[in-house]
Design a protein around this motif. Sequence first.
Motif, short mmCIF file in Angstrom:
data_model
loop_
_atom_site.label_atom_id
_atom_site.label_comp_id
_atom_site.label_asym_id
_atom_site.label_seq_id
_atom_site.Cartn_x
_atom_site.Cartn_y
_atom_site.Cartn_z
N SER A 7 -7.07 7.41 15.75
CA SER A 7 -5.67 7.04 15.88
C SER A 7 -5.13 7.50 17.22
O SER A 7 -5.40 8.60 17.66
CB SER A 7 -4.86 7.69 14.75
OG SER A 7 -3.48 7.49 14.96
N PRO A 10 0.83 9.04 15.87
CA PRO A 10 1.56 8.67 14.68
C PRO A 10 2.55 7.55 14.95
O PRO A 10 2.84 7.24 16.10
CB PRO A 10 2.27 9.98 14.30
CG PRO A 10 2.36 10.75 15.58
CD PRO A 10 1.14 10.38 16.37
N ASN A 11 3.05 6.97 13.89
CA ASN A 11 3.93 5.82 14.00
C ASN A 11 5.15 6.14 14.85
O ASN A 11 5.93 7.03 14.53
CB ASN A 11 4.36 5.37 12.61
CG ASN A 11 5.12 4.06 12.66
OD1 ASN A 11 4.67 3.13 13.31
ND2 ASN A 11 6.24 3.99 12.01
N GLY A 146 2.02 3.84 18.69
CA GLY A 146 2.04 3.74 17.25
C GLY A 146 2.96 2.68 16.69
O GLY A 146 3.16 2.62 15.47
N GLU A 219 -1.20 -2.65 19.98
CA GLU A 219 -0.86 -2.80 18.56
C GLU A 219 0.08 -3.98 18.35
O GLU A 219 0.99 -4.23 19.15
CB GLU A 219 -0.20 -1.51 18.03
CG GLU A 219 0.07 -1.56 16.55
CD GLU A 219 0.37 -0.19 15.96
OE1 GLU A 219 1.12 -0.16 14.96
OE2 GLU A 219 -0.11 0.82 16.48
N HIS A 246 -10.33 0.02 11.17
CA HIS A 246 -9.09 0.50 11.79
C HIS A 246 -8.00 -0.57 11.83
O HIS A 246 -6.95 -0.34 12.43
CB HIS A 246 -9.39 0.98 13.21
CG HIS A 246 -10.44 2.05 13.25
ND1 HIS A 246 -10.21 3.34 12.84
CD2 HIS A 246 -11.74 2.00 13.60
CE1 HIS A 246 -11.31 4.05 12.97
NE2 HIS A 246 -12.27 3.26 13.42
N GLY A 247 -8.25 -1.71 11.21
CA GLY A 247 -7.26 -2.76 11.20
C GLY A 247 -7.85 -4.09 11.65
O GLY A 247 -9.04 -4.18 11.99
N ASP A 265 -2.36 -2.38 12.64
CA ASP A 265 -2.57 -1.13 11.90
C ASP A 265 -2.67 -1.45 10.41
O ASP A 265 -1.84 -2.17 9.86
CB ASP A 265 -1.40 -0.18 12.14
CG ASP A 265 -1.72 1.24 11.73
OD1 ASP A 265 -2.10 1.43 10.56
OD2 ASP A 265 -1.57 2.16 12.56
N PRO A 266 -3.70 -0.93 9.73
CA PRO A 266 -3.88 -1.25 8.31
C PRO A 266 -2.88 -0.56 7.38
O PRO A 266 -2.84 -0.85 6.20
CB PRO A 266 -5.30 -0.76 8.01
CG PRO A 266 -5.52 0.35 8.99
CD PRO A 266 -4.79 -0.05 10.23
N ARG A 267 -2.06 0.34 7.94
CA ARG A 267 -1.09 1.04 7.10
C ARG A 267 -0.12 0.05 6.46
O ARG A 267 0.31 -0.89 7.11
CB ARG A 267 -0.30 2.07 7.90
CG ARG A 267 -1.11 3.29 8.33
CD ARG A 267 -0.21 4.39 8.86
NE ARG A 267 0.47 3.97 10.09
CZ ARG A 267 0.14 4.41 11.30
NH1 ARG A 267 -0.85 5.25 11.46
NH2 ARG A 267 0.79 4.00 12.37
#
Length: 267
Positions: A7, A10-11, A146, A219, A246-247, A265-267
């Motif tokens: 990563s 963070p976002n 992010g 991203e 990772h996405g 991003d896969p989140r």
Amino acid sequence: MTEARGSAGPNGATHARHAPGTPCWVSLMVHGMSATQEFYGALFGWEFQPGPQQLGPYVRALLDGHEVAGIGQLPPDRHLPIAWTPYLASNDVDLTAETVRLCGGTVGVGPLDAAEAGRMAICSDPAGAVFGIWQTAAHLGTTVTGVPGTPAWNELLTFESVNVAKFYEAMFAYEEEQVVSADFDYVTLHIDGRPVAGIYGVGNALPRDRGPHWMTYFEVADTDEALDRIVELGGHVLSPAHDSAHGRVATVADPEGARFSLIQDPR
């Protein structure tokens, strides 16, 4: 993109000074600045403001007021590859540039001052991949990661990873994590236990017209939608979207041919 990627932050993380060796900025030199700004502005929502002019016309791309990347004008007589170039943070550009020379690399530009922003050099490693070095003064580099529209990862595509990794480790205190596999050659570079960049040895799979080069991943909120938008804006899809650990990722080129990758991003 590989399974070894970590990563980038963070976002919506904002950053102060970057640790030495960390990719801290990405810059693109092009022939048509206005058209390039229109392309990336429409794709990523970037706005632009003037930057240092030491190497000619230059603008910084902003996302919600945060600096994320730079775009400069190539002189008409310079026929260089149109490519995104990552800059690695340094506390002493002159010393790092001298280490580049001693370790078999080349310093093509600088070191020189970029007005009050900082001090820089543009170099190439022994295999020919171009990268920059940046010593911060007023300009910290990329200040947010992010979120869509920001650099997420930088990866060197080269013939083999082992010797090239030694070159970069001679400049900075990278810790190395190798992927051990008979058919996969990858090294992740860490600083203080955090992955910051990758070196991917692809052998003869390197494009003959490009040679070893750094690839920047940006991203996006939706990779497939971004690909459609890129085509509408005059860009090209070089590698279709596919899912990774990772996405969802894809490789593309802008209208002038600068290659970059997208990651959702896969989140």
